[in-house]
Design an enzyme around this catalytic site. Structure first.
Site, short mmCIF file in Angstrom:
data_model
loop_
_atom_site.label_atom_id
_atom_site.label_comp_id
_atom_site.label_asym_id
_atom_site.label_seq_id
_atom_site.Cartn_x
_atom_site.Cartn_y
_atom_site.Cartn_z
N HIS A 85 0.83 -1.20 0.00
CA HIS A 85 0.00 0.00 0.00
C HIS A 85 0.87 1.25 0.00
O HIS A 85 1.89 1.31 0.67
CB HIS A 85 -0.93 0.02 1.22
CG HIS A 85 -1.95 -1.05 1.20
ND1 HIS A 85 -3.08 -0.99 0.42
CD2 HIS A 85 -2.01 -2.24 1.85
CE1 HIS A 85 -3.79 -2.09 0.60
NE2 HIS A 85 -3.17 -2.87 1.46
N ALA A 132 10.47 -21.96 8.94
CA ALA A 132 9.10 -21.69 9.35
C ALA A 132 8.99 -20.37 10.10
O ALA A 132 9.83 -20.05 10.93
CB ALA A 132 8.58 -22.82 10.23
N THR A 137 12.34 -10.01 3.89
CA THR A 137 12.24 -8.61 3.51
C THR A 137 13.35 -8.19 2.54
O THR A 137 13.28 -7.11 1.98
CB THR A 137 12.31 -7.70 4.75
OG1 THR A 137 13.56 -7.91 5.41
CG2 THR A 137 11.15 -7.98 5.70
N LYS A 138 14.37 -9.05 2.37
CA LYS A 138 15.50 -8.75 1.48
C LYS A 138 15.83 -9.99 0.66
O LYS A 138 15.46 -11.11 1.02
CB LYS A 138 16.72 -8.34 2.30
CG LYS A 138 16.48 -7.05 3.05
CD LYS A 138 17.73 -6.59 3.76
CE LYS A 138 17.32 -5.30 4.48
NZ LYS A 138 18.37 -4.57 5.03
#
Length: 163
Positions: A85, A132, A137-138
């Site tokens: 978003h 798990a 994020t990278k």
């Protein structure tokens, strides 16, 4: 929508394409377990899932420019969202600011454990394992083992001579 040969879908699987450019391509022998939810949107490249890939129960795939390679295992309750978003204008409601689409690539022969989250803009390299509950994020290099929040590479699957 293009669906290959010998694709299996358990009950409650939902596959949707929202816009005219939002294509969905499913390779041969792909298996969708119960409750998988796939939604292509963003009027971009759509979603592609390679041959012999397994998508576990209650996994969600959503967005645009999302590519999952061949021979991957994606465990239950995973979330792969190739969108985000826009929220930069504090004077406007977030739900009115639209979305951004960077894309996600999960290369061939990867295993994502239960509850893995993959964020927009990430590439997971070939042969990698994501533990798990990890939040990716990278980018993850090929043949890596990554765990944690945020996911960090803790070892390589390559032999020491190959590293």
């Amino acid at each position: 929508m293009q669906i290959g040969d010998k694709v299996s879908m358990d009950r409650d699987v939902r596959i949707r394409s929202v816009g005219p450019k939002d294509k969905i391509k499913i390779g041969d022998s792909v298996s969708f377990d119960r409750g998988v939810d796939i939604k292509a949107h963003g009027n971009q490249n759509g979603i592609e899932i390679g041959d012999r890939t397994y998508i576990g129960p209650y996994t969600c795939l959503s967005g645009a420019k999302l590519k999952i390679g061949k021979d991957c295992l994606i465990a239950s309750h995973s979330s792969i969202y190739s969108n985000n978003h826009i929220f930069s204008n504090v004077g406007q409601n977030i739900n009115q600011q639209g979305n951004s689409y960077e894309g996600i690539t999960i290369e061939d022969n990867c295993w994502l454990g239960t509850g893995v989250k993959v964020m927009d803009g990430v590439t997971i390299g070939e042969g990698s394992i994501i533990g798990a509950g990890a939040i990716v994020t990278k980018n993850i290099p090929p043949y890596s083992i990554a765990v944690g929040v945020p996911a960090k590479v803790i070892s390589s699957r390559r032999e020491p001579a190959e590293v």
